[in-house]
Write a protein that holds these residues in place. Structure first.
Motif, PDB file in Angstrom:
ATOM      1  N   ASN A   1      -3.792   4.301   0.404  1.00 58.84           N
ATOM      2  CA  ASN A   1      -4.168   2.906   0.334  1.00 58.84           C
ATOM      3  C   ASN A   1      -4.271   2.228  -0.969  1.00 58.84           C
ATOM      4  N   VAL A   2      -3.420   2.700  -1.907  1.00 62.15           N
ATOM      5  CA  VAL A   2      -3.360   2.075  -3.307  1.00 62.15           C
ATOM      6  C   VAL A   2      -2.493   1.169  -3.365  1.00 62.15           C
ATOM      7  N   GLN A   3      -3.038  -0.034  -3.932  1.00 59.00           N
ATOM      8  CA  GLN A   3      -2.059  -1.105  -3.898  1.00 59.00           C
ATOM      9  C   GLN A   3      -0.896  -0.995  -5.214  1.00 59.00           C
ATOM     10  N   ALA A   4       0.131  -0.810  -4.973  1.00 57.52           N
ATOM     11  CA  ALA A   4       1.323  -0.461  -5.989  1.00 57.52           C
ATOM     12  C   ALA A   4       1.539  -1.654  -6.891  1.00 57.52           C
ATOM     13  N   CYS A   5       1.213  -2.834  -6.410  1.00 56.79           N
ATOM     14  CA  CYS A   5       1.328  -4.003  -7.482  1.00 56.79           C
ATOM     15  C   CYS A   5       0.284  -3.855  -8.659  1.00 56.79           C
ATOM     16  N   MET A   6      -0.833  -3.357  -8.252  1.00 57.59           N
ATOM     17  CA  MET A   6      -2.199  -3.178  -9.176  1.00 57.59           C
ATOM     18  C   MET A   6      -2.024  -1.958  -9.852  1.00 57.59           C
TER      19      MET A   6
ATOM     20  N   LEU B   1       0.785  -1.197  -0.157  1.00 60.47           N
ATOM     21  CA  LEU B   1      -0.089   0.057   0.251  1.00 60.47           C
ATOM     22  C   LEU B   1       0.898   1.226   0.174  1.00 60.47           C
ATOM     23  N   VAL B   2       0.490   2.361  -0.962  1.00 65.26           N
ATOM     24  CA  VAL B   2       1.154   3.238  -1.235  1.00 65.26           C
ATOM     25  C   VAL B   2       0.367   4.547  -1.385  1.00 65.26           C
TER      26      VAL B   2
ATOM     27  N   PRO C   1       5.509   6.808   0.026  1.00 69.85           N
ATOM     28  CA  PRO C   1       5.272   5.559   0.804  1.00 69.85           C
ATOM     29  C   PRO C   1       4.136   6.166   1.760  1.00 69.85           C
ATOM     30  N   GLN C   2       3.585   5.154   2.243  1.00 70.07           N
ATOM     31  CA  GLN C   2       2.494   5.336   3.188  1.00 70.07           C
ATOM     32  C   GLN C   2       2.968   5.050   4.557  1.00 70.07           C
TER      33      GLN C   2
END
Length: 99
Positions: free
Chosen positions: A70-75, A62-63, A86-87
């Motif tokens: 709360n954004v998924q970096a992998c997606m 999550l970044v 960074p979060q």
């Protein structure tokens, strides 16, 4: 550790720093290829966390992207000029007034 098979063709900004990336690859891939291993800190202990599954199941990556937490970096596919950071801890929640 991680290497691209094709050369980077764009730049993104991570925590105020410009990094090379490949258009359309995931943000997690771009960060790992640039040597970034810690994407966030846990809310309880502040321990560094990085991607684990790289397929959207674990939420360890999550970044904050373009101001959204709360954004998924992998997606998240990268695009020219993408800004991410960074979060730290839990996401901010809007204040709610008592009725």
């Amino acid at each position: 550790m991680f290497q691209r098979s094709d050369p980077p063709d764009i730049t993104i900004t991570w925590d105020g720093r410009e990094l090379p990336a490949r258009s359309g690859e995931s943000l997690a891939t771009a960060l790992l290829a640039a040597g970034v291993l810690s994407f966030r800190e846990t809310p309880v202990s502040g321990a560094a966390r990085g991607p684990l599954c790289l397929m959207g199941a674990c939420f360890d990556c999550l970044v904050e992207v373009e101001g959204q937490q709360n954004v998924q970096a992998c997606m998240t596919p990268v695009h020219p000029g993408l800004r991410a950071a960074p979060q730290h801890g839990v996401r901010d929640l809007p204040e709610v007034e008592a009725a």
